[in-house]
Write a protein that holds these residues in place. Structure first.
Motif, mmCIF file in Angstrom:
data_model
loop_
_atom_site.group_PDB
_atom_site.id
_atom_site.type_symbol
_atom_site.label_atom_id
_atom_site.label_comp_id
_atom_site.label_asym_id
_atom_site.label_seq_id
_atom_site.Cartn_x
_atom_site.Cartn_y
_atom_site.Cartn_z
ATOM 1 N N TYR A 1 1.493 2.129 -12.398
ATOM 2 C CA TYR A 1 0.779 2.271 -13.259
ATOM 3 C C TYR A 1 -0.348 3.091 -13.461
ATOM 4 N N SER A 2 -1.109 3.361 -14.641
ATOM 5 C CA SER A 2 -2.220 4.535 -14.230
ATOM 6 C C SER A 2 -2.785 4.677 -15.172
ATOM 7 N N GLY A 3 -3.753 3.195 -16.101
ATOM 8 C CA GLY A 3 -4.505 2.951 -16.649
ATOM 9 C C GLY A 3 -4.070 2.120 -17.954
ATOM 10 N N GLY A 4 -4.552 2.031 -18.703
ATOM 11 C CA GLY A 4 -4.456 1.266 -20.137
ATOM 12 C C GLY A 4 -4.489 0.094 -20.330
ATOM 13 N N SER A 5 -4.527 -0.720 -21.660
ATOM 14 C CA SER A 5 -4.455 -2.173 -21.811
ATOM 15 C C SER A 5 -2.521 -2.484 -21.048
ATOM 16 N N ARG A 6 -3.159 -3.745 -20.334
ATOM 17 C CA ARG A 6 -1.893 -4.601 -19.921
ATOM 18 C C ARG A 6 -1.209 -6.178 -20.517
ATOM 19 N N THR B 1 3.867 -7.195 -15.296
ATOM 20 C CA THR B 1 3.775 -6.160 -14.974
ATOM 21 C C THR B 1 3.953 -6.894 -13.125
ATOM 22 N N LEU B 2 4.315 -5.711 -11.952
ATOM 23 C CA LEU B 2 4.154 -5.517 -10.800
ATOM 24 C C LEU B 2 2.443 -6.012 -10.125
ATOM 25 N N GLY C 1 0.550 -1.480 -0.117
ATOM 26 C CA GLY C 1 -0.179 -0.122 -0.017
ATOM 27 C C GLY C 1 0.887 0.972 -0.050
ATOM 28 N N THR C 2 2.091 1.374 -0.808
ATOM 29 C CA THR C 2 2.536 2.400 0.089
ATOM 30 C C THR C 2 3.206 3.212 -1.392
ATOM 31 N N PHE C 3 3.337 1.905 -3.070
ATOM 32 C CA PHE C 3 3.638 3.043 -3.765
ATOM 33 C C PHE C 3 3.065 4.162 -3.913
ATOM 34 N N SER C 4 1.972 4.710 -3.380
ATOM 35 C CA SER C 4 1.175 5.621 -4.234
ATOM 36 C C SER C 4 2.210 6.905 -3.403
ATOM 37 N N ASN C 5 2.420 6.863 -1.904
ATOM 38 C CA ASN C 5 2.895 8.249 -0.904
ATOM 39 C C ASN C 5 3.880 7.653 -0.471
ATOM 40 N N VAL D 1 -3.122 -3.974 -10.051
ATOM 41 C CA VAL D 1 -1.455 -3.518 -10.973
ATOM 42 C C VAL D 1 -1.198 -2.571 -10.731
ATOM 43 N N VAL D 2 0.743 -2.304 -9.356
ATOM 44 C CA VAL D 2 0.799 -1.702 -9.682
ATOM 45 C C VAL D 2 2.223 -0.923 -10.535
ATOM 46 N N GLY D 3 2.869 -1.375 -10.981
ATOM 47 C CA GLY D 3 3.554 -0.684 -12.183
ATOM 48 C C GLY D 3 3.906 -1.830 -12.450
#
Length: 724
Positions: free
Chosen positions: A640-645, A650-651, A589-593, A712-714
């Protein structure tokens, strides 16, 4: 970026026009791509158009195909659809699931706005959808390394290749012309041109897509039409002297409409019949009656059939005797044995009044370009005055002082890129041929074996761990080649010349009958020139003799793996060049902050990234992705900010799963998904997280409600450092 496109399936029947009008009225005059196929015959056709109803109506009269898939996107323009059509033709033909009815003229290779930035990613998404629909089978990465792709006749030709093709067709139409001699070095596209011509002349005229033709295509097509009118269905053969490469190209012909494996023959097969056109690839390997071993009897028998003097004739004479027209691709720098037809015989052929000559110069194989080609030719000549130190951002060329380090590096490249092999000069006996437990090449503590098979060795599973020779690699492309220069070649700093030691050269058929060591030296240097030009992305070199290593080190950068370890700077405080470095075992839960993370460290990238706040790094532990990410690597990810994966590494954070390698609720895999549409919008029907490993790992499959707990985080960008 999310790419919007739709693939719509219809039956190819009387209702097709009304269904398209009803469902896609806004696309009736819009650029689009279509795929026609029949699931029973496995025939297919790829096209693009701005008038879909007219085009499909035309196909209904000429194609015996039962289904149509229309690919639609508001992003399409004419250049984009031509490009995507060409890519689909190239990749579907090499995928092997369907046999294409397309002709191979009109394959576009245009450059246009945002081609790389948008449309290649769009094509990858389309390919992923086609795999989900069962239309295609293999990943683009797998196909890129396949022989079906490398030697496919569906290629756009260079200007000089087109000029050569015209010359060949005009030769076929000219009653006074007998031979077209096409000269070109390694990687200049000789084999591609030979296969392209074969397919071109074996394609029905109605299979060409005239709407895609440019002026040059129309000129070629008219020449092809005249040739077909003159000869009808030409009796043709592609002669390849080397058995291994012949087998590979036979397999390519097996998967191309209009071609058949039995069209690819050896020189001795010419005794069976005459041909309108004989095409010879690797013509420098045609033989004469010298050091032939068991082949002596076949050679003598054929010479008798052709009523030729066996002591003075050669397989080149067989080609000329059995063909109304002959096309011979030739490179004198790839003649490697005394049994090869002499340079003097080819010069004699060049002087003949019915011979036309064309030279190919443009390099297609090697990303090192002309600079690397010149380096190789200069290094293996006795005049080094023009040799310059090699530097390139696009090609990896390194000299190794430790053979084991080079072996390790080639194995890493094999895991990451595939098609990376070791090749050596013929300076060791083939002991393992009769003793499978013996090692042939022993250098210090490194023990290696020669190729365990002679035919199509490069594509065998064993080749990743063995050493190929000139006979199993000539004619082939590799991503990376690790070259061992044997003890038979050295450098004399007093004379400033390369020297050879005949007793250390072990190819008996390559040196018996040679009394002049200058001649033997030329063959040995040709061998090394040839194998040093196998690598598309890079070439690694180890020289057994110290003097030769010192000589090469003047021009080639030394690779020291020990010094390269732990080069990344890990800091406790951020700066303008850093990205956060997370421990996946405690990162939940820390990737965004990142400000929430205690004792967070940072990777100094030295060169700052644009939008660095969108990136982070973490250490990847385990072997589940070792084809791309070695165990223990520190890797860069983009948030990851959206779009086809689909198709991306991916992480992923998963609520109900703990990765045994990472020891956390995170896993790193290649992402693939299937979606279903409903009145409430779309939802995931299935998500598959695919390992990419040389070891046995199972995919993680999530269906329906199981997909809810996945985030999907990254998205993997690249390996920053391999710590092992």
């Amino acid at each position: 970026m999310k790419h919007n496109f739709t693939i719509c399936h219809y039956n190819f029947n009387s209702e097709l026009e009304s269904e398209i009008i009803h469902n896609h009225r806004e696309f009736l005059s819009w650029p689009l791509v279509y795929f026609l196929n029949d699931k029973v015959s496995k025939d297919a056709y790829v096209g693009e158009t701005t008038d879909v109803l007219k085009r499909l109506s035309t196909h209904s009269k000429t194609k015996n195909l039962s289904s149509v898939n229309i690919i639609l996107s508001e992003l399409f323009n004419k250049s984009a659809t031509l490009d995507i059509e060409s890519n689909l033709i190239r990749y579907i033909s090499a995928d092997g699931h369907y046999t294409l009815q397309n002709g191979n003229l009109g394959i576009a290779n245009h450059r246009y706005y945002q081609q790389k930035e948008i449309y290649w990613d769009l094509f990858k998404d389309i390919w992923g959808e086609l795999r989900q629909l069962g239309i295609t089978r293999h990943s683009l990465e797998h196909i890129d390394n396949s022989d079906l792709f490398k030697y496919s006749p569906y290629k756009s030709l260079s200007v000089e290749q087109v000029t050569g093709l015209k010359m060949i067709l005009l030769c076929l139409l000219d009653d006074n012309s007998k031979v077209s001699l096409i000269q070109g070095g390694a990687g200049t596209g000789k084999s591609i041109l030979a296969i392209f011509l074969f397919k071109l002349l074996k394609t029905n005229l109605e299979d060409f897509n005239f709407s895609d033709f440019e002026e040059e295509d129309e000129e070629l097509f008219n020449l092809v039409k005249q040739v077909k009118e003159k000869y009808g269905d030409l009796a043709m053969a592609l002669v390849i002297p080397m058995a291994s490469f012949r087998k590979t190209i036979s397999n390519v012909f097996r998967n191309v409409k209009g071609l058949h494996p039995n069209m690819v023959i050896g020189p001795s097969d010419l005794a069976k019949k005459k041909y309108d056109l004989v095409i010879v690839d690797e013509g420098h390997r045609l033989r004469r009656r010298v050091n032939l071993g068991p082949y002596f009897s076949t050679f003598d028998k054929n010479a008798e059939i052709f009523n030729l003097d066996k002591t003075t004739s050669s397989e080149l004479d067989w080609v000329l005797r059995q063909s109304q027209k002959a096309l011979i691709f030739y490179d004198r720098f790839q003649s490697i044995k005394p049994s090869d037809v002499t340079r003097e015989r080819f010069k004699e052929l060049e002087r003949h009044p019915d011979t036309q000559i064309k030279t190919l110069k443009t390099q297609f194989r090697c990303k090192g370009g002309d600079q690397y080609i010149e380096l190789v030719y200069n290094l293996f000549s006795d005049d080094h005055s023009q040799t310059k130190a090699f530097q390139s951002k696009h090609y990896e060329c390194y000299l190794f002082h430790d053979i084991q380090n080079m072996v390790t590096e080639i194995h890493r490249k094999e895991k990451a890129d595939g098609l990376s092999r070791m090749i050596a000069g013929y300076a060791w006996e083939w002991i393992s041929k009769t003793n499978k437990h013996a090692f042939d090449i022993v250098i210090g503590e490194t023990q290696l074996r020669w190729n365990s098979k002679a035919i199509d060795w490069i594509n065998s599973d064993e080749s990743k761990y063995e050493i190929g020779c000139i006979h199993t690699t000539q004619g082939y492309d590799l991503n990376y080649a690790g070259i061992i220069i044997g003890p038979e070649l050295d450098y004399d700093f007093e004379t400033n010349k390369l020297v050879i030691y005949k007793d250390r050269y072990k190819d008996k058929a390559g040196k018996n009958t040679i009394n002049d060591e200058t001649v033997l030296k030329e063959y040995i240097l040709n061998i090394y020139t040839t194998i040093l030009l196998r690598g598309i992305k890079g070439t690694f070199i180890y020289a057994c003799n110290e003097n030769l290593r010192k000589h090469l080190a003047q021009f080639i950068e030394i690779k020291d793996l020990e010094k390269e370890k732990s080069q990344l700077k890990i800091l406790d405080q951020p700066n303008e060049r850093t990205v956060p470095f997370y421990d996946l075992q405690v990162a939940a839960g820390t990737f965004s902050n990142p400000q929430q993370v205690e004792n967070l460290q940072f990777i100094d990238l030295e060169t700052p990234l644009a939008n660095a706040e969108n990136y982070f790094a973490c250490k990847v532990v385990g072997e589940s992705m070792n084809q791309i990410i070695p165990n223990g690597s520190i890797c860069l990810f983009e948030k990851y900010s959206g779009g086809s994966r689909n198709g991306l590494i991916t992480l992923v954070e998963m609520t109900d799963y703990t990765d045994p390698d990472l020891g956390s609720n995170y896993t790193i895999k290649e992402y693939s998904s299937k979606k279903t549409n409903s009145a409430d919008g779309w939802k995931h029907e299935e998500i598959v997280l695919l390992p990419r490993s040389t070891d046995s790992y199972e995919s993680i499959v999530l269906r329906d409600e199981e997909t809810v707990g996945l985030k999907v985080v990254g998205v993997f960008v690249r390996v920053l450092e391999n710590l092992n």
